[in-house]
Design an enzyme around this catalytic site. Structure first.
Site, PDB file in Angstrom:
ATOM      1  N   SER A 148       0.770  -1.727  -0.240  1.00  0.00           N
ATOM      2  CA  SER A 148      -0.400  -0.137   0.137  1.00  0.00           C
ATOM      3  C   SER A 148       0.606   1.699  -0.012  1.00  0.00           C
ATOM      4  CB  SER A 148      -1.203  -0.128   1.270  1.00  0.00           C
ATOM      5  OG  SER A 148      -2.272   1.215   0.956  1.00  0.00           O
ATOM      6  N   ASP A 224     -10.170  -5.622  -3.838  1.00  0.00           N
ATOM      7  CA  ASP A 224      -9.549  -4.451  -2.612  1.00  0.00           C
ATOM      8  C   ASP A 224     -10.284  -3.450  -2.863  1.00  0.00           C
ATOM      9  OD1 ASP A 224      -8.246  -2.900  -1.402  1.00  0.00           O
ATOM     10  OD2 ASP A 224      -6.250  -4.001  -2.704  1.00  0.00           O
ATOM     11  N   HIS A 257      -6.972  -5.753   1.006  1.00  0.00           N
ATOM     12  CA  HIS A 257      -6.404  -5.037   1.024  1.00  0.00           C
ATOM     13  C   HIS A 257      -5.565  -5.628   2.070  1.00  0.00           C
ATOM     14  CE1 HIS A 257      -3.800  -1.007  -0.256  1.00  0.00           C
ATOM     15  NE2 HIS A 257      -3.608  -1.025   1.463  1.00  0.00           N
TER      16      HIS A 257
END
Lengths: 279, 279
Positions: A148, A224, A257
């Site tokens: 991320s 995600d 995620h």
């Protein structure tokens, strides 16, 4: 440079350790974690994978949740996980989870009040590897990876320092931060309103212009929750296509995620750098 | 029985899910986590390993930190992780981390104020498997395992219900709680001062008297900070020797009480039950 050991846990025949040290670059005390595989206890100098974590994380999340130590032990790779920002009482902060402490974005801030401490780019590229390589039985063969915000960090750092890293990989990176809400907020605060300066910290911009390459692997979960608004892997894919960059970007059906996604594919994110390290 | 799904994450091709449900046994709302391997999505009924966690843990620690899903996916075993006690505002609690919420000790309390909710033995043995087996694509083939307080829970539950479990395993169990500070404090509170009643919840006492057996594996770190005072694996070993119980107790050099230890050996704690399930 003084360094203090905080914790030590045997893990897959090697050692997970946490340390704190005074960072000159960040002008505060910093914590990091290192996994030393069994090979490092046998007088062997092992290569190092640097792992950059995402928003709100510290040096602990990856070491506790990714399940990377099993393969690192097999392959003889050390893993270093720094914190995600400078920390402490005197360090500027923001109420949002996506700015300030826990959200350093791996940039060198130029704007007050951030420029007093927020120099995570310099810390990860220079001070941290110097400290690691002078303290532990590791070689100067480095790979870099992240998740991320940390995927953004890993890609931009490798793209700007192709001589320093043998490979780069990322889970769910913020691929085009100059066009994502997270990136715009952080880059405006840390670098100011002149968006031209932001481009040095945008993986899609850098990859499109790259002339020297580092082998790159990206995994992106198709479920995600941040995919369309914040992550924009299609921008990175287009950049790689434009410059002929050696990027393998994989879309993983059904994954989100979270660290459950990272753990599911972490083995390949260790076997990938292993193919380029120790050569 | 109503049950509410709270979370869902794809993991190694299967699914990690969290649920809450109203427990009749515990007289409160309870949360649990389940890992369903890919085989469970293909119309196959998979066996279940119940995992009991240690002091202060919830249904989350094992699922996030042990790295069990990789092997569970390979072997086609579901894993169910309940919370470690009843929870909530109306549930009795104590200031200590080792009594009350987060510290149910897998017993059925007989003493006020605990006896209104604290019936974790009954919950794990009866209500939870009924709920799991009527809700998910699982068989009634069960194994049980746990860590520390949960290792004590797994061993005592398997020893008292040998027909219900195909195998039992534990990391760092409280092996003789009637002689450990943690055990004495909890058993006195939940069961009262008559120490004779405590013996039903002591793995060493039960194993010494066992006439029917369940294959048992125990791993104990030799650098475990609680080894001598709280865990006392030598008592379990002596009990197994006295009754000829099929216990394999392994001492692992250098390992401590943490999840880094559990993760290092969790693969064998899935392959062990796998040899007895699906037969």
């Amino acid at each position: 440079m003084s360094i203090e050991n905080l914790n030590c846990n045997k893990s897959f025949g090697g050692w997970h350790k946490q340390y704190s040290h005074r960072s000159e670059t960040l002008n505060c005390s910093m914590r990091f974690a290192i996994y030393l595989p069994p090979q490092a206890s046998n007088g062997q100098k092992v290569p190092v994978l640097y792992w950059l974590s995402g928003l709100t994380c510290s040096d602990e999340n990856f070491m506790q949740k990714a399940g990377a130590q099993r393969i690192a032990a097999e392959l003889g790779i050390a893993i270093v996980a720094p914190d995600t920002s400078p920390r402490g009482e005197g360090v500027a902060d923001d109420e949002g989870y996506d700015l300030g402490q826990g959200a350093g974005f791996y940039v060198d801030a130029t704007q007050a009040p951030w420029n007093r401490h927020y120099r995570m780019y310099d810390y990860v590229v220079n001070e941290l590897p110097q400290l690691i390589e002078s303290t532990f039985p590791v070689s100067d063969q480095r790979a870099i990876a992240g998740h991320s915000m940390g995927g953004h960090g890993a890609l931009t750092i490798a793209l700007r320092n192709p001589d320093r890293y043998r490979s780069v990989s990322a889970f769910s990176p913020i691929s085009n931060p100059i066009n994502s809400p997270w990136g715009k907020k952080a880059l405006a605060a840390y670098l100011g309103k002149d968006t031209h300066t932001w481009r040095d910290y945008d993986a899609s911009v850098l990859m499109r212009a790259a002339t020297q390459t580092v082998p790159a692997l990206v995994d992106q979960g198709e479920s995600d929750e941040f995919l369309a608004e914040q992550l924009k892997p299609e921008r990175l894919e287009a950049a790689a296509k434009a410059s002929g960059y050696p990027l393998e970007l994989r879309r993983q059906d059904g994954y989100d995620h979270s660290y459950y996604f990272i753990a599911s594919f972490i083995e390949e994110h260790l076997r990938f750098p292993a193919a380029y390290l120790n050569k």
